[in-house]
Motif scaffolding. Structure first.
Motif, PDB file in Angstrom:
ATOM      1  N   ASN A 205      24.458  32.123  46.644  1.00  0.00           N
ATOM      2  CA  ASN A 205      25.636  31.268  46.597  1.00  0.00           C
ATOM      3  C   ASN A 205      26.698  31.910  47.486  1.00  0.00           C
ATOM      4  O   ASN A 205      27.186  33.005  47.197  1.00  0.00           O
ATOM      5  CB  ASN A 205      26.125  31.147  45.159  1.00  0.00           C
ATOM      6  N   MET A 206      27.032  31.248  48.570  1.00  0.00           N
ATOM      7  CA  MET A 206      27.949  31.831  49.551  1.00  0.00           C
ATOM      8  C   MET A 206      29.346  32.014  48.968  1.00  0.00           C
ATOM      9  O   MET A 206      30.044  32.953  49.326  1.00  0.00           O
ATOM     10  CB  MET A 206      28.000  30.961  50.812  1.00  0.00           C
ATOM     11  N   LYS A 207      29.750  31.150  48.075  1.00  0.00           N
ATOM     12  CA  LYS A 207      31.074  31.266  47.480  1.00  0.00           C
ATOM     13  C   LYS A 207      31.173  32.558  46.677  1.00  0.00           C
ATOM     14  O   LYS A 207      32.138  33.309  46.803  1.00  0.00           O
ATOM     15  CB  LYS A 207      31.348  30.055  46.593  1.00  0.00           C
ATOM     16  N   ASP A 208      30.145  32.835  45.871  1.00  0.00           N
ATOM     17  CA  ASP A 208      30.151  34.066  45.076  1.00  0.00           C
ATOM     18  C   ASP A 208      30.079  35.305  45.965  1.00  0.00           C
ATOM     19  O   ASP A 208      30.756  36.298  45.704  1.00  0.00           O
ATOM     20  CB  ASP A 208      28.972  34.071  44.103  1.00  0.00           C
ATOM     21  N   ALA A 209      29.264  35.233  47.023  1.00  0.00           N
ATOM     22  CA  ALA A 209      29.137  36.378  47.930  1.00  0.00           C
ATOM     23  C   ALA A 209      30.468  36.660  48.626  1.00  0.00           C
ATOM     24  O   ALA A 209      30.875  37.829  48.767  1.00  0.00           O
ATOM     25  CB  ALA A 209      28.036  36.120  48.956  1.00  0.00           C
ATOM     26  N   MET A 210      31.160  35.612  49.055  1.00  0.00           N
ATOM     27  CA  MET A 210      32.449  35.801  49.719  1.00  0.00           C
ATOM     28  C   MET A 210      33.484  36.362  48.745  1.00  0.00           C
ATOM     29  O   MET A 210      34.286  37.222  49.105  1.00  0.00           O
ATOM     30  CB  MET A 210      32.946  34.476  50.319  1.00  0.00           C
ATOM     31  N   MET A 211      33.476  35.880  47.508  1.00  0.00           N
ATOM     32  CA  MET A 211      34.413  36.395  46.505  1.00  0.00           C
ATOM     33  C   MET A 211      34.153  37.868  46.233  1.00  0.00           C
ATOM     34  O   MET A 211      35.093  38.669  46.136  1.00  0.00           O
ATOM     35  CB  MET A 211      34.295  35.580  45.203  1.00  0.00           C
ATOM     36  N   GLU A 212      32.883  38.239  46.135  1.00  0.00           N
ATOM     37  CA  GLU A 212      32.534  39.641  45.885  1.00  0.00           C
ATOM     38  C   GLU A 212      32.978  40.527  47.042  1.00  0.00           C
ATOM     39  O   GLU A 212      33.548  41.604  46.834  1.00  0.00           O
ATOM     40  CB  GLU A 212      31.024  39.759  45.672  1.00  0.00           C
ATOM     41  N   MET A 213      32.744  40.078  48.267  1.00  0.00           N
ATOM     42  CA  MET A 213      33.164  40.858  49.434  1.00  0.00           C
ATOM     43  C   MET A 213      34.679  40.991  49.487  1.00  0.00           C
ATOM     44  O   MET A 213      35.213  42.058  49.800  1.00  0.00           O
ATOM     45  CB  MET A 213      32.636  40.203  50.719  1.00  0.00           C
ATOM     46  N   THR A 214      35.386  39.915  49.149  1.00  0.00           N
ATOM     47  CA  THR A 214      36.853  39.957  49.143  1.00  0.00           C
ATOM     48  C   THR A 214      37.358  40.934  48.091  1.00  0.00           C
ATOM     49  O   THR A 214      38.270  41.729  48.351  1.00  0.00           O
ATOM     50  CB  THR A 214      37.416  38.549  48.874  1.00  0.00           C
TER      51      THR A 214
END
Length: 144
Positions: free
Chosen positions: A79-88
C-alpha cells in the motif's frame, strides 16, 4: 474512352491488340480464363491466410491479456499510502533527533561564559575555533 482505343496511344494499341486476340483466338480465351481463375484463387487463398493469421494473433493477444489480468489480481503490491506515511514518520524522527543533538551540542556554546570578557578585549574569531569545527564535523557525520 476514345483515348484508350486510339492507335496513337501506346496503351490504346495494347488494349486493341489484346481485344482482337481474345475475340479471334479460342486458345487465348482459354489461357486467359485459366490465368484469371488461378489469380482469383491465389487472392482468395491469400485472404484466407491473412484471416487465419489475424484470428491467431487476436487469440494470442486475448490470452496474453487474460494472463496479465490474472497476474495483476494475484500480485500483492504494498500500500503506497502506508509506505509513504512510514517514510515520512522516519524522516521526521531522524530530523527531531538531529535537532536535539544539535541543541545539546551547541546549546552551551552560545551561552555566556563564566569568565565574561570585557568590551575592551579583542573579538574572538569563532570560525578558527577547533571545538566548533569538530562539532560541525560530528553533526555532518550523523546526518550522513
Amino acid at each position: 474512352m476514345k483515348r484508350f482505343f486510339s492507335l496513337s496511344n501506346p496503351l490504346g494499341i495494347v488494349i486493341t491488340a489484346a481485344t482482337l486476340i481474345l475475340t479471334v483466338s479460342p486458345e487465348a480465351r482459354r489461357g486467359t480464363k485459366k490465368l484469371l481463375v488461378k489469380g482469383v484463387g491465389s487472392a482468395l487463398a491469400l485472404g484466407d491466410q491473412i484471416k487465419h493469421l489475424t484470428t491467431g494473433a487476436r487469440l494470442q493477444l486475448s490470452s496474453l491479456m487474460e494472463e496479465a489480468k490474472h497476474e495483476k489480481e494475484t500480485m500483492e503490491l504494498p500500500n503506497m499510502k502506508d509506505a509513504m506515511m512510514e517514510m515520512t514518520e522516519r524522516g521526521m524522527e531522524k530530523s527531531k533527533e538531529t535537532i536535539h543533538q544539535a541543541k545539546a551540542t551547541f546549546g552551551s556554546m552560545f551561552s555566556e561564559p563564566n569568565d565574561s570578557h570585557s568590551m575592551d578585549s579583542s573579538p574572538i574569531n569563532v570560525m578558527n575555533d577547533h571545538s566548533l569545527k569538530q562539532k560541525m564535523s560530528e553533526i555532518e557525520n550523523q546526518l550522513h
